[in-house]
Design a protein around this motif. Sequence first.
Motif, PDB file in Angstrom:
ATOM      1  N   PHE A 275      -2.915  83.876  48.909  1.00 16.66           N
ATOM      2  CA  PHE A 275      -3.727  83.145  47.940  1.00 16.66           C
ATOM      3  C   PHE A 275      -4.922  83.977  47.473  1.00 16.66           C
ATOM      4  O   PHE A 275      -5.296  83.924  46.294  1.00 16.66           O
ATOM      5  N   TYR A 276      -5.482  84.757  48.361  1.00 14.22           N
ATOM      6  CA  TYR A 276      -6.583  85.648  47.978  1.00 14.22           C
ATOM      7  C   TYR A 276      -6.116  86.636  46.902  1.00 14.22           C
ATOM      8  O   TYR A 276      -6.783  86.819  45.882  1.00 14.22           O
ATOM      9  N   GLU A 277      -4.974  87.269  47.135  1.00 12.43           N
ATOM     10  CA  GLU A 277      -4.435  88.239  46.170  1.00 12.43           C
ATOM     11  C   GLU A 277      -4.038  87.563  44.856  1.00 12.43           C
ATOM     12  O   GLU A 277      -4.224  88.128  43.782  1.00 12.43           O
ATOM     13  N   LEU A 278      -3.492  86.352  44.940  1.00 20.11           N
ATOM     14  CA  LEU A 278      -3.110  85.621  43.730  1.00 20.11           C
ATOM     15  C   LEU A 278      -4.340  85.321  42.881  1.00 20.11           C
ATOM     16  O   LEU A 278      -4.346  85.561  41.668  1.00 20.11           O
ATOM     17  N   PHE A 279      -5.403  84.838  43.515  1.00 17.57           N
ATOM     18  CA  PHE A 279      -6.623  84.527  42.774  1.00 17.57           C
ATOM     19  C   PHE A 279      -7.238  85.798  42.185  1.00 17.57           C
ATOM     20  O   PHE A 279      -7.742  85.788  41.063  1.00 17.57           O
ATOM     21  N   LYS A 280      -7.201  86.885  42.945  1.00 18.55           N
ATOM     22  CA  LYS A 280      -7.714  88.167  42.448  1.00 18.55           C
ATOM     23  C   LYS A 280      -6.940  88.606  41.204  1.00 18.55           C
ATOM     24  O   LYS A 280      -7.524  89.066  40.219  1.00 18.55           O
TER      25      LYS A 280
ATOM     26  N   ALA B 209       6.069  85.338  37.951  1.00 19.93           N
ATOM     27  CA  ALA B 209       6.102  86.802  38.057  1.00 19.93           C
ATOM     28  C   ALA B 209       4.970  87.292  38.954  1.00 19.93           C
ATOM     29  O   ALA B 209       5.167  88.188  39.783  1.00 19.93           O
ATOM     30  N   LEU B 210       3.785  86.687  38.822  1.00 24.45           N
ATOM     31  CA  LEU B 210       2.658  87.067  39.668  1.00 24.45           C
ATOM     32  C   LEU B 210       2.919  86.720  41.129  1.00 24.45           C
ATOM     33  O   LEU B 210       2.559  87.477  42.031  1.00 24.45           O
ATOM     34  N   LEU B 211       3.546  85.566  41.368  1.00 24.91           N
ATOM     35  CA  LEU B 211       3.818  85.140  42.743  1.00 24.91           C
ATOM     36  C   LEU B 211       4.667  86.165  43.479  1.00 24.91           C
ATOM     37  O   LEU B 211       4.383  86.518  44.622  1.00 24.91           O
ATOM     38  N   HIS B 212       5.710  86.640  42.818  1.00 27.18           N
ATOM     39  CA  HIS B 212       6.590  87.614  43.465  1.00 27.18           C
ATOM     40  C   HIS B 212       5.874  88.940  43.700  1.00 27.18           C
ATOM     41  O   HIS B 212       6.046  89.576  44.740  1.00 27.18           O
TER      42      HIS B 212
ATOM     43  N   LYS C 193       2.705  92.144  48.393  1.00 28.79           N
ATOM     44  CA  LYS C 193       1.478  92.793  48.858  1.00 28.79           C
ATOM     45  C   LYS C 193       0.775  92.019  49.968  1.00 28.79           C
ATOM     46  O   LYS C 193      -0.167  92.533  50.554  1.00 28.79           O
ATOM     47  N   SER C 194       1.196  90.800  50.235  1.00 27.81           N
ATOM     48  CA  SER C 194       0.486  89.932  51.166  1.00 27.81           C
ATOM     49  C   SER C 194       1.067  89.988  52.564  1.00 27.81           C
ATOM     50  O   SER C 194       2.245  90.238  52.751  1.00 27.81           O
ATOM     51  N   SER C 195       0.209  89.691  53.525  1.00 28.04           N
ATOM     52  CA  SER C 195       0.653  89.692  54.919  1.00 28.04           C
ATOM     53  C   SER C 195       0.687  88.293  55.510  1.00 28.04           C
ATOM     54  O   SER C 195       1.171  88.109  56.611  1.00 28.04           O
ATOM     55  N   GLY C 196       0.161  87.315  54.824  1.00 24.59           N
ATOM     56  CA  GLY C 196       0.144  85.940  55.309  1.00 24.59           C
ATOM     57  C   GLY C 196      -0.323  85.017  54.209  1.00 24.59           C
ATOM     58  O   GLY C 196      -0.626  85.450  53.093  1.00 24.59           O
TER      59      GLY C 196
ATOM     60  N   ALA D 255      -3.103  75.112  45.218  1.00 23.92           N
ATOM     61  CA  ALA D 255      -4.022  76.254  45.146  1.00 23.92           C
ATOM     62  C   ALA D 255      -4.336  76.603  43.696  1.00 23.92           C
ATOM     63  O   ALA D 255      -5.482  76.942  43.370  1.00 23.92           O
ATOM     64  N   LEU D 256      -3.352  76.505  42.822  1.00 28.91           N
ATOM     65  CA  LEU D 256      -3.592  76.788  41.402  1.00 28.91           C
ATOM     66  C   LEU D 256      -4.482  75.713  40.771  1.00 28.91           C
ATOM     67  O   LEU D 256      -5.305  76.020  39.903  1.00 28.91           O
TER      68      LEU D 256
END
Length: 160
Positions: free
Chosen positions: A53-58, A37-40, A45-48, A150-151
Amino acid sequence: VAMGIPKYHKWLTDRYPQAFAEKQTETAEHVYVDVNALLHEVMRKSSGRESFFYELFKKLDRTFRSVVPTQTVFLAIDGPASCAKCLTQRERRRAHFEKDSKTDKKGKGAKGKWGKGKGKGWGGKAEPAEEMSNNMLTPGVPFMVEVSEALEYYSASRMA
């Protein structure tokens, strides 16, 4: 034309102040996170890749500030879908890809995978626009291997 109900928000905050209070931290022995759910959400919100990965970690950091695990954390990602579901997903993804292709040809969709075009990565520098889409979140594709790695990195870097 005014939208909404006049003074409704004020009435709600006066009548139910606890509903608008700052979030408090909770603790739990075991925390299970549906990462899919977080990935989607992050993908939109991501551009690349870097900003993804930055937004996912945040997002994960925010989650673990709200709910602090005391024993275990389980990060769940979808595994391979059943055969019956694969056919449905394949058709849905094909239609989505065709829609995106038509939009790009008209000149309206020359954006990155997440629909924002170029974005700023961790270093604050503009990263080149990448073609990213929700299709990359399909189990078994190379990008999901990157997500898994990354996780693992995230987990190891946040362990106390």
